[in-house]
Design a protein around this motif. Structure first.
Motif, PDB file in Angstrom:
ATOM      1  N   PRO A 175      -2.696   2.591 -11.342  1.00  0.00           N
ATOM      2  CA  PRO A 175      -2.463   3.554 -10.265  1.00  0.00           C
ATOM      3  C   PRO A 175      -3.632   4.508 -10.034  1.00  0.00           C
ATOM      4  O   PRO A 175      -3.985   4.813  -8.895  1.00  0.00           O
ATOM      5  CB  PRO A 175      -1.206   4.299 -10.726  1.00  0.00           C
ATOM      6  CG  PRO A 175      -0.495   3.322 -11.606  1.00  0.00           C
ATOM      7  CD  PRO A 175      -1.585   2.574 -12.308  1.00  0.00           C
ATOM      8  N   GLU A 176      -4.240   4.985 -11.114  1.00  0.00           N
ATOM      9  CA  GLU A 176      -5.353   5.929 -10.970  1.00  0.00           C
ATOM     10  C   GLU A 176      -6.558   5.255 -10.325  1.00  0.00           C
ATOM     11  O   GLU A 176      -7.205   5.824  -9.428  1.00  0.00           O
ATOM     12  CB  GLU A 176      -5.717   6.497 -12.341  1.00  0.00           C
ATOM     13  CG  GLU A 176      -6.684   7.669 -12.293  1.00  0.00           C
ATOM     14  CD  GLU A 176      -8.142   7.254 -12.202  1.00  0.00           C
ATOM     15  OE1 GLU A 176      -8.950   8.047 -11.662  1.00  0.00           O
ATOM     16  OE2 GLU A 176      -8.468   6.139 -12.658  1.00  0.00           O
ATOM     17  N   LEU A 177      -6.857   4.029 -10.750  1.00  0.00           N
ATOM     18  CA  LEU A 177      -7.980   3.307 -10.150  1.00  0.00           C
ATOM     19  C   LEU A 177      -7.700   3.003  -8.682  1.00  0.00           C
ATOM     20  O   LEU A 177      -8.568   3.182  -7.812  1.00  0.00           O
ATOM     21  CB  LEU A 177      -8.241   2.000 -10.911  1.00  0.00           C
ATOM     22  CG  LEU A 177      -9.319   1.097 -10.295  1.00  0.00           C
ATOM     23  CD1 LEU A 177     -10.673   1.768 -10.334  1.00  0.00           C
ATOM     24  CD2 LEU A 177      -9.356  -0.257 -10.995  1.00  0.00           C
ATOM     25  N   GLU A 193       5.283   3.920  -7.363  1.00  0.00           N
ATOM     26  CA  GLU A 193       5.626   3.707  -8.769  1.00  0.00           C
ATOM     27  C   GLU A 193       6.433   2.425  -8.938  1.00  0.00           C
ATOM     28  O   GLU A 193       6.232   1.664  -9.894  1.00  0.00           O
ATOM     29  CB  GLU A 193       6.423   4.909  -9.283  1.00  0.00           C
ATOM     30  CG  GLU A 193       6.821   4.806 -10.744  1.00  0.00           C
ATOM     31  CD  GLU A 193       7.635   5.987 -11.220  1.00  0.00           C
ATOM     32  OE1 GLU A 193       8.068   5.990 -12.394  1.00  0.00           O
ATOM     33  OE2 GLU A 193       7.854   6.928 -10.422  1.00  0.00           O
ATOM     34  N   GLN A 194       7.323   2.158  -7.981  1.00  0.00           N
ATOM     35  CA  GLN A 194       8.128   0.943  -8.048  1.00  0.00           C
ATOM     36  C   GLN A 194       7.244  -0.299  -7.911  1.00  0.00           C
ATOM     37  O   GLN A 194       7.507  -1.328  -8.538  1.00  0.00           O
ATOM     38  CB  GLN A 194       9.195   0.975  -6.943  1.00  0.00           C
ATOM     39  CG  GLN A 194      10.256  -0.105  -7.057  1.00  0.00           C
ATOM     40  CD  GLN A 194      11.289   0.189  -8.129  1.00  0.00           C
ATOM     41  OE1 GLN A 194      11.137   1.098  -8.929  1.00  0.00           O
ATOM     42  NE2 GLN A 194      12.347  -0.599  -8.156  1.00  0.00           N
ATOM     43  N   TRP A 195       6.211  -0.217  -7.080  1.00  0.00           N
ATOM     44  CA  TRP A 195       5.269  -1.342  -6.914  1.00  0.00           C
ATOM     45  C   TRP A 195       4.657  -1.706  -8.253  1.00  0.00           C
ATOM     46  O   TRP A 195       4.622  -2.887  -8.631  1.00  0.00           O
ATOM     47  CB  TRP A 195       4.174  -0.962  -5.918  1.00  0.00           C
ATOM     48  CG  TRP A 195       3.287  -2.101  -5.499  1.00  0.00           C
ATOM     49  CD1 TRP A 195       3.393  -2.843  -4.362  1.00  0.00           C
ATOM     50  CD2 TRP A 195       2.159  -2.640  -6.221  1.00  0.00           C
ATOM     51  NE1 TRP A 195       2.399  -3.812  -4.324  1.00  0.00           N
ATOM     52  CE2 TRP A 195       1.635  -3.702  -5.455  1.00  0.00           C
ATOM     53  CE3 TRP A 195       1.549  -2.331  -7.436  1.00  0.00           C
ATOM     54  CZ2 TRP A 195       0.523  -4.446  -5.852  1.00  0.00           C
ATOM     55  CZ3 TRP A 195       0.449  -3.075  -7.853  1.00  0.00           C
ATOM     56  CH2 TRP A 195      -0.048  -4.116  -7.060  1.00  0.00           C
ATOM     57  N   TRP A 196       4.175  -0.712  -8.991  1.00  0.00           N
ATOM     58  CA  TRP A 196       3.533  -0.983 -10.270  1.00  0.00           C
ATOM     59  C   TRP A 196       4.536  -1.484 -11.304  1.00  0.00           C
ATOM     60  O   TRP A 196       4.197  -2.341 -12.144  1.00  0.00           O
ATOM     61  CB  TRP A 196       2.814   0.265 -10.770  1.00  0.00           C
ATOM     62  CG  TRP A 196       1.535   0.517 -10.016  1.00  0.00           C
ATOM     63  CD1 TRP A 196       1.326   1.441  -9.042  1.00  0.00           C
ATOM     64  CD2 TRP A 196       0.311  -0.211 -10.166  1.00  0.00           C
ATOM     65  NE1 TRP A 196       0.042   1.338  -8.564  1.00  0.00           N
ATOM     66  CE2 TRP A 196      -0.608   0.332  -9.240  1.00  0.00           C
ATOM     67  CE3 TRP A 196      -0.105  -1.261 -10.977  1.00  0.00           C
ATOM     68  CZ2 TRP A 196      -1.916  -0.134  -9.101  1.00  0.00           C
ATOM     69  CZ3 TRP A 196      -1.411  -1.739 -10.859  1.00  0.00           C
ATOM     70  CH2 TRP A 196      -2.301  -1.178  -9.937  1.00  0.00           C
ATOM     71  N   LYS A 197       5.760  -0.989 -11.259  1.00  0.00           N
ATOM     72  CA  LYS A 197       6.776  -1.471 -12.200  1.00  0.00           C
ATOM     73  C   LYS A 197       7.046  -2.952 -11.986  1.00  0.00           C
ATOM     74  O   LYS A 197       7.192  -3.724 -12.946  1.00  0.00           O
ATOM     75  CB  LYS A 197       8.066  -0.671 -12.039  1.00  0.00           C
ATOM     76  CG  LYS A 197       8.005   0.736 -12.621  1.00  0.00           C
ATOM     77  CD  LYS A 197       9.337   1.460 -12.466  1.00  0.00           C
ATOM     78  CE  LYS A 197       9.303   2.830 -13.112  1.00  0.00           C
ATOM     79  NZ  LYS A 197      10.582   3.540 -12.972  1.00  0.00           N
ATOM     80  N   ILE A 416       1.276  -6.950   0.267  1.00  0.00           N
ATOM     81  CA  ILE A 416       2.428  -7.275   1.116  1.00  0.00           C
ATOM     82  C   ILE A 416       3.443  -6.137   0.967  1.00  0.00           C
ATOM     83  O   ILE A 416       3.665  -5.617  -0.128  1.00  0.00           O
ATOM     84  CB  ILE A 416       3.059  -8.603   0.685  1.00  0.00           C
ATOM     85  CG1 ILE A 416       2.073  -9.755   0.944  1.00  0.00           C
ATOM     86  CG2 ILE A 416       4.375  -8.860   1.407  1.00  0.00           C
ATOM     87  CD1 ILE A 416       2.561 -11.099   0.431  1.00  0.00           C
ATOM     88  N   PHE A 417       4.043  -5.744   2.078  1.00  0.00           N
ATOM     89  CA  PHE A 417       5.035  -4.658   2.016  1.00  0.00           C
ATOM     90  C   PHE A 417       6.241  -5.004   2.851  1.00  0.00           C
ATOM     91  O   PHE A 417       6.241  -5.963   3.596  1.00  0.00           O
ATOM     92  CB  PHE A 417       4.412  -3.336   2.469  1.00  0.00           C
ATOM     93  CG  PHE A 417       3.844  -3.340   3.865  1.00  0.00           C
ATOM     94  CD1 PHE A 417       4.625  -2.983   4.946  1.00  0.00           C
ATOM     95  CD2 PHE A 417       2.524  -3.697   4.080  1.00  0.00           C
ATOM     96  CE1 PHE A 417       4.104  -2.988   6.236  1.00  0.00           C
ATOM     97  CE2 PHE A 417       1.978  -3.706   5.370  1.00  0.00           C
ATOM     98  CZ  PHE A 417       2.778  -3.345   6.442  1.00  0.00           C
TER      99      PHE A 417
END
Length: 417
Positions: A175-177, A193-197, A416-417
């Motif tokens: 996330p930070e990068l 946050e949900q994307w990364w999870k 993709i979203f």
């Protein structure tokens, strides 16, 4: 609640997510998909999930959420990201999509969103609502035998290194990068946050499953992360000879040295004979980093990707930077009204531009869809004039507009979203 042809459109309550999901699966031809209701509830927001109903039965779905969209120059605008749009085949051509779309766009404009964005599954649907293709999805297939590796003269980061990381580490580092990287790439959007999870396996969608990828990061001499790559390897053998394909799923690099270090890893994995990069920026120099660029051939999925619908012309166009000083007046026809009128874009020194309403004679006449295509600078006025989609009202206006509107880096949305 809206009524159209005996059907209703309304917001979905949290306790209706399961029924909404079922309608979505039917609309996307996936009645067999296992339910992910609890996972979807984490994304539910009041008023942002819509459904079309025949009586009490849901027959259409629609969802929007807010994101930040990077524009040329590194600023961001608030975008209403539209997704999960479906209408059951039993209820097509009855006004459900149009009703849901108009309701969502009106609400987005009221909230102050500068634009709306979506990924069009079918090309001919969304232009009628003022969306125009604005970013490209682009990728490469690399034959490692033909490509012959990376050039030896590419820059390196003295003291830099590449390391594999765990999914837990990626959930912290990524996330930070990405928040630094996305401001360098027009067309990029935020990752929640949900994307990364989902991408690190912290939560798993039963319909998609999760197969842990390889994840590697590049750090400079000070230990700062400057790039990451994730990939999976398809295990395939030609008799007793390895014939594997490495599929890159995410690639972010803040500079050429980090990119070269990560590509060097990707192109040197044992057993791999082909590297597939399905989605990479259209201006990414990857082929030119190879000893033989002909070893990279375009990916079959290359196509338009994110479509933009301008809701607030001044906010959308004042946020971005431009080319050399100049001025162009656009006469925009918009049957939904948001972008209708004449707009002057005046650019001063340093690429700083100002977009305002005007009564001056127009240089170009276009629709809201074409205005959306112009916003991120990847489409050219000259090409749209040649296609009969934009009308040149003053000789040379298309070329002049392109000098102003084109961005140094073509827009790309990696997600993709």
């Amino acid at each position: 609640m809206d009524v159209v042809n005996g059907l209703t459109v309304r917001a979905v309550a949290e306790d209706e997510v399961a029924a909404w999901e079922r309608a979505l699966f039917l609309g996307f031809h996936r009645p067999h998909a296992p339910s992910a209701t609890e996972l979807r509830r984490a994304d539910w927001r009041p008023g942002r999930w819509l459904a079309g109903l025949d009586g009490e039965r849901m027959v259409a779905t629609f969802r929007g959420f807010d994101t930040e969209l990077t524009v040329p120059g590194g600023a961001t605008v608030t975008a209403d990201a539209i997704t999960n749009v479906s209408v059951l085949s039993t209820h097509r051509r009855r006004g459900l999509l149009g009703t849901m779309m108009r309701r969502e766009l009106a609400a987005a404009a009221e909230r102050g969103s500068a634009v709306a964005i979506l990924i069009a599954a079918e090309y001919r649907i969304y232009g009628r609502y003022g969306f125009g293709p604005a970013t490209l999805g682009h990728g490469w297939n690399i034959d490692l035998q033909r490509a012959q590796g990376l050039r030896d003269d590419l820059p390196t980061a003295p003291g830099g290194r590449v390391d594999f990381v765990t999914m837990a580490e990626l959930a912290t580092i990524g996330p930070e990068l990405h928040d630094r990287w996305r401001l360098l790439q027009p067309g990029a959007i935020t990752r929640s946050e949900q994307w990364w999870k989902r991408r690190t396996g912290a939560v798993v969608d039963p319909a998609e499953g999760f197969s842990e990828p390889f994840a590697a990061v590049h750090r400079d001499a000070e230990g700062t992360v400057t790039g990451l790559v994730t990939y999976r390897v398809t295990d395939s053998w030609d008799g007793s000879y390895p014939n594997c394909t490495l599929n890159v799923t995410d690639f972010l690099a803040l500079d050429l040295a980090a990119a070269a270090a990560l590509w060097r890893l990707v192109l040197s994995v044992d057993w791999v004979r082909k590297v597939s990069v399905s989605n990479l920026g259209p201006d990414d120099p990857l082929p030119l980093l190879l000893n033989d660029p002909r070893g990279a051939t375009p990916h079959a999925a290359n196509s338009d990707f994110t479509w933009v619908r301008v809701l607030d012309v001044e906010a959308a166009f004042n946020a971005r930077t431009y080319g050399p000083p100049g001025r162009v007046v656009l006469a925009v026809e918009d049957r939904l009204g948001y972008a209708a009128g004449r707009w002057a874009i005046e650019v001063g020194e340093g690429g700083v531009g100002r977009c305002t309403r005007t009564t001056d004679e127009a240089d170009l006449a276009l629709g809201a869809s074409e205005l959306g295509s112009f916003h991120l600078g990847s489409e050219t006025a000259a090409r749209l004039v040649a296609a009969g989609l934009v009308t040149e009202l003053r000789p040379g206006a298309a070329a002049a507009a392109d000098l102003l509107l084109r961005a140094p880096l073509r827009a790309w949305t990696p997600d993709i979203f």
